[in-house]
Design a protein around this motif. Structure first.
Motif, PDB file in Angstrom:
ATOM      1  N   THR A   1       0.840  -1.225   0.095  1.00  0.00           N
ATOM      2  CA  THR A   1       0.005   0.128   0.251  1.00  0.00           C
ATOM      3  C   THR A   1       0.997   1.314  -0.198  1.00  0.00           C
ATOM      4  O   THR A   1       0.446   2.269  -0.635  1.00  0.00           O
ATOM      5  CB  THR A   1      -0.847  -0.006   1.320  1.00  0.00           C
ATOM      6  OG1 THR A   1      -1.851  -1.029   1.140  1.00  0.00           O
ATOM      7  CG2 THR A   1      -1.855   1.442   1.362  1.00  0.00           C
TER       8      THR A   1
ATOM      9  N   GLU B   1       3.316   1.949  -1.628  1.00  0.00           N
ATOM     10  CA  GLU B   1       3.966   2.383  -2.810  1.00  0.00           C
ATOM     11  C   GLU B   1       2.694   3.005  -3.500  1.00  0.00           C
ATOM     12  O   GLU B   1       2.757   3.741  -4.741  1.00  0.00           O
ATOM     13  CB  GLU B   1       4.359   1.190  -3.803  1.00  0.00           C
ATOM     14  CG  GLU B   1       5.678   0.584  -2.723  1.00  0.00           C
ATOM     15  CD  GLU B   1       5.973  -0.953  -3.404  1.00  0.00           C
ATOM     16  OE1 GLU B   1       5.205  -1.269  -4.365  1.00  0.00           O
ATOM     17  OE2 GLU B   1       6.736  -1.380  -3.049  1.00  0.00           O
ATOM     18  N   ARG B   2       1.329   2.836  -3.494  1.00  0.00           N
ATOM     19  CA  ARG B   2       0.472   3.107  -4.099  1.00  0.00           C
ATOM     20  C   ARG B   2      -0.388   4.374  -3.371  1.00  0.00           C
ATOM     21  O   ARG B   2      -1.482   4.843  -3.925  1.00  0.00           O
ATOM     22  CB  ARG B   2      -0.749   1.936  -4.634  1.00  0.00           C
ATOM     23  CG  ARG B   2       0.067   1.018  -5.343  1.00  0.00           C
ATOM     24  CD  ARG B   2      -1.013  -0.139  -5.664  1.00  0.00           C
ATOM     25  NE  ARG B   2      -1.724  -0.842  -4.344  1.00  0.00           N
ATOM     26  CZ  ARG B   2      -0.986  -1.622  -3.785  1.00  0.00           C
ATOM     27  NH1 ARG B   2       0.188  -2.144  -3.904  1.00  0.00           N
ATOM     28  NH2 ARG B   2      -1.701  -2.271  -2.759  1.00  0.00           N
ATOM     29  N   TRP B   3      -0.077   4.609  -2.141  1.00  0.00           N
ATOM     30  CA  TRP B   3      -1.071   5.496  -1.289  1.00  0.00           C
ATOM     31  C   TRP B   3      -0.771   7.041  -1.961  1.00  0.00           C
ATOM     32  O   TRP B   3       0.258   7.496  -1.742  1.00  0.00           O
ATOM     33  CB  TRP B   3      -0.525   5.354   0.092  1.00  0.00           C
ATOM     34  CG  TRP B   3      -1.101   6.021   1.107  1.00  0.00           C
ATOM     35  CD1 TRP B   3      -0.694   7.366   1.628  1.00  0.00           C
ATOM     36  CD2 TRP B   3      -2.493   5.777   1.931  1.00  0.00           C
ATOM     37  NE1 TRP B   3      -1.741   8.017   2.639  1.00  0.00           N
ATOM     38  CE2 TRP B   3      -2.836   6.966   2.604  1.00  0.00           C
ATOM     39  CE3 TRP B   3      -3.346   4.671   1.695  1.00  0.00           C
ATOM     40  CZ2 TRP B   3      -3.964   6.703   3.374  1.00  0.00           C
ATOM     41  CZ3 TRP B   3      -4.258   4.853   2.605  1.00  0.00           C
ATOM     42  CH2 TRP B   3      -4.750   5.686   3.427  1.00  0.00           C
ATOM     43  N   PRO B   4      -1.863   7.109  -2.353  1.00  0.00           N
ATOM     44  CA  PRO B   4      -1.713   8.868  -2.746  1.00  0.00           C
ATOM     45  C   PRO B   4      -1.579   9.875  -1.593  1.00  0.00           C
ATOM     46  O   PRO B   4      -1.957   9.484  -0.366  1.00  0.00           O
ATOM     47  CB  PRO B   4      -2.825   9.076  -3.335  1.00  0.00           C
ATOM     48  CG  PRO B   4      -3.711   7.996  -3.609  1.00  0.00           C
ATOM     49  CD  PRO B   4      -3.081   6.865  -2.546  1.00  0.00           C
TER      50      PRO B   4
ATOM     51  N   PHE C   1      -7.917   1.917   0.037  1.00  0.00           N
ATOM     52  CA  PHE C   1      -8.421   3.072  -0.580  1.00  0.00           C
ATOM     53  C   PHE C   1      -9.833   3.538  -0.171  1.00  0.00           C
ATOM     54  O   PHE C   1     -10.298   4.578  -0.119  1.00  0.00           O
ATOM     55  CB  PHE C   1      -8.509   2.653  -2.145  1.00  0.00           C
ATOM     56  CG  PHE C   1      -6.960   2.727  -2.662  1.00  0.00           C
ATOM     57  CD1 PHE C   1      -6.266   4.101  -2.609  1.00  0.00           C
ATOM     58  CD2 PHE C   1      -6.407   1.703  -3.214  1.00  0.00           C
ATOM     59  CE1 PHE C   1      -5.076   4.050  -3.068  1.00  0.00           C
ATOM     60  CE2 PHE C   1      -4.966   1.720  -3.459  1.00  0.00           C
ATOM     61  CZ  PHE C   1      -4.541   2.859  -3.270  1.00  0.00           C
TER      62      PHE C   1
END
Length: 171
Positions: free
Chosen positions: A94, A96-99, A144
């Motif tokens: 997560t 690496e993808r967490w805005p 998300f």
């Protein structure tokens, strides 16, 4: 031929590259079975952590996540009464993808977290961490839906300044 096999297999005192990780995992599992606080490395195939305050707005976010995750409620969340933080356990990768988020920080490898004993499920008599939502098998908090819920509830104070100080740099 036998000598060639021995040479290719490596010397008898050379542990396999992944044995250190396996040994650490076994030590952690034994600590869990003894109901002890357990330090674990984030990332890998276990989980990452989203950090927020544990304010009334964060508690409202837990209630929303209970509804989103349905039967059994929200995945594991730890409250640390020493600094007023929530640690939401989210799927590995997560971080690496967490805005970027104004009210939450997501951490993965190489960071570590100490999980409280599985028995620590109520407000502690001495300040420290406890399971606000206990860990149940392989259930984690979905990243998300959590991001959106935290954006709507905006738990304050934000964790960014504390982490920048603790980690020695901008997040």
């Amino acid at each position: 031929m036998m000598n060639r096999l021995v040479r290719e297999a490596g010397g008898p005192c050379e542990p396999a590259a992944d044995m250190a990780d396996l040994a650490e995992l076994l030590r952690n599992l034994l600590a869990v079975t003894r109901r002890e606080d357990t330090p674990v490395r984030l990332g890998g195939n276990l989980f990452d952590v989203v950090v927020t305050s544990s304010s009334f707005r964060a508690r409202a976010a837990v209630d929303v996540m209970d509804a989103i995750q349905g039967e059994g409620g929200c995945g594991p969340a730890i409250e640390d009464t020493r600094d007023g933080s929530f640690y939401w356990l989210v799927p590995p990768g997560t971080d690496e993808r967490w805005p970027q988020h104004t009210h939450a920080v997501c951490l993965g490898a190489p960071y570590r977290i100490t999980l409280p004993s599985l028995d620590s499920t109520s407000w502690p008599s001495v300040p420290g961490p406890y399971w606000y939502r206990p860990s149940r098998s392989d259930r984690l908090v979905p990243a998300f839906p959590l991001w959106k819920t935290l954006a709507r509830h905006q738990p304050e104070p934000t964790p960014h300044a504390a982490f920048e100080k603790r980690l020695g740099g901008a997040l």
